[in-house]
Design a protein around this motif. Structure first.
Motif, short mmCIF file in Angstrom:
data_model
loop_
_atom_site.label_atom_id
_atom_site.label_comp_id
_atom_site.label_asym_id
_atom_site.label_seq_id
_atom_site.Cartn_x
_atom_site.Cartn_y
_atom_site.Cartn_z
N UNK A 269 9.18 -3.64 -2.92
CA UNK A 269 9.32 -2.46 -2.07
C UNK A 269 8.11 -1.54 -2.22
N UNK A 270 7.60 -1.42 -3.44
CA UNK A 270 6.38 -0.63 -3.65
C UNK A 270 5.21 -1.25 -2.91
N UNK A 271 5.09 -2.57 -2.98
CA UNK A 271 4.00 -3.28 -2.30
C UNK A 271 4.09 -3.10 -0.79
N UNK A 272 5.31 -3.14 -0.24
CA UNK A 272 5.47 -2.93 1.21
C UNK A 272 4.98 -1.55 1.62
N UNK A 273 5.28 -0.54 0.80
CA UNK A 273 4.82 0.81 1.12
C UNK A 273 3.31 0.92 1.00
N UNK A 274 2.74 0.32 -0.03
CA UNK A 274 1.28 0.35 -0.22
C UNK A 274 0.59 -0.30 0.98
N UNK A 275 1.08 -1.46 1.40
CA UNK A 275 0.43 -2.18 2.49
C UNK A 275 0.67 -1.53 3.85
N UNK A 276 1.61 -0.58 3.92
CA UNK A 276 1.83 0.17 5.16
C UNK A 276 0.72 1.19 5.39
N UNK A 277 -0.09 1.44 4.36
CA UNK A 277 -1.20 2.39 4.47
C UNK A 277 -0.88 3.70 3.77
N UNK A 278 -1.92 4.44 3.46
CA UNK A 278 -1.73 5.74 2.82
C UNK A 278 -1.93 5.73 1.32
N UNK A 279 -2.02 4.55 0.73
CA UNK A 279 -2.33 4.46 -0.70
C UNK A 279 -1.20 4.84 -1.63
N UNK A 280 0.01 4.94 -1.15
CA UNK A 280 1.14 5.28 -2.01
C UNK A 280 2.14 4.16 -1.98
N UNK A 281 2.88 3.97 -3.06
CA UNK A 281 2.89 4.79 -4.26
C UNK A 281 1.78 4.40 -5.22
N UNK A 282 1.42 5.37 -6.05
CA UNK A 282 0.53 5.08 -7.17
C UNK A 282 1.38 4.38 -8.22
#
Length: 160
Positions: free
Chosen positions: A104-117
């Motif tokens: 789920x973290x990877x999906x958010x990262x690949x959506x753009x915006x650089x988050x989550x750290x």
């Protein structure tokens, strides 16, 4: 939650704060997962227009067990849906983090915006131990700003 004078919010470990309320409301039939996500989307949209925010999720509890919950995933899904640039989301992870959480973290990262750290719990706890913070207090850390390690409720945010 601490509001700082520079119009910044430090939500701390938001998933841990909201989890008991979500579980109670879910069990009582007062909320659904979809409604909870919609509320978080509205909250994130409000933050986008008025402030900057720091949100910490996941990690471990003082006993070393995983701290992720349904609320952790709802936060990640809401952040992906809203894609707010003003929020710094810090995803604490450890050697036993569930793969669904990491995915789920990877999906958010690949959506753009650089988050989550992605923040390694083992490293953070060692950093705190070097400063004399040990035990449960060290495992209850969160982050503010760009990546400032901080003890929620024990020090003011963004003052390091």
């Amino acid at each position: 939650m601490i509001r700082e004078t520079r119009s910044a919010l430090a939500f701390g470990r938001l998933d841990r704060h909201l989890a008991p309320y979500y579980a109670a409301d879910l069990a009582a039939g007062r909320i659904t997962r979809e409604a909870a996500q919609a509320l978080l989307c509205e909250t994130f949209a409000f933050v986008h227009w008025t402030n900057t925010a720091a949100i910490t999720i996941g990690g471990t509890l003082a006993d070393g067990t995983d701290a992720t919950s349904d609320v952790t995933h709802i936060i990640l899904d809401a952040a992906r849906a809203v894609r707010i640039p003003n929020a710094s989301i810090f995803a604490r992870f450890h050697k036993d983090s569930p793969s669904a959480y990491l995915d789920a973290c990877a999906r958010l990262i690949t959506a753009g915006g650089g988050m989550p750290a992605m923040m390694n719990d083992e490293v953070s706890v060692k950093q705190l131990a070097a400063l004399g913070v040990t035990g449960g207090e060290a495992y209850d850390h969160c982050f503010t700003g760009c990546a400032h390690l901080y003890l929620e409720g024990r020090q003011a945010a963004w003052t390091e």
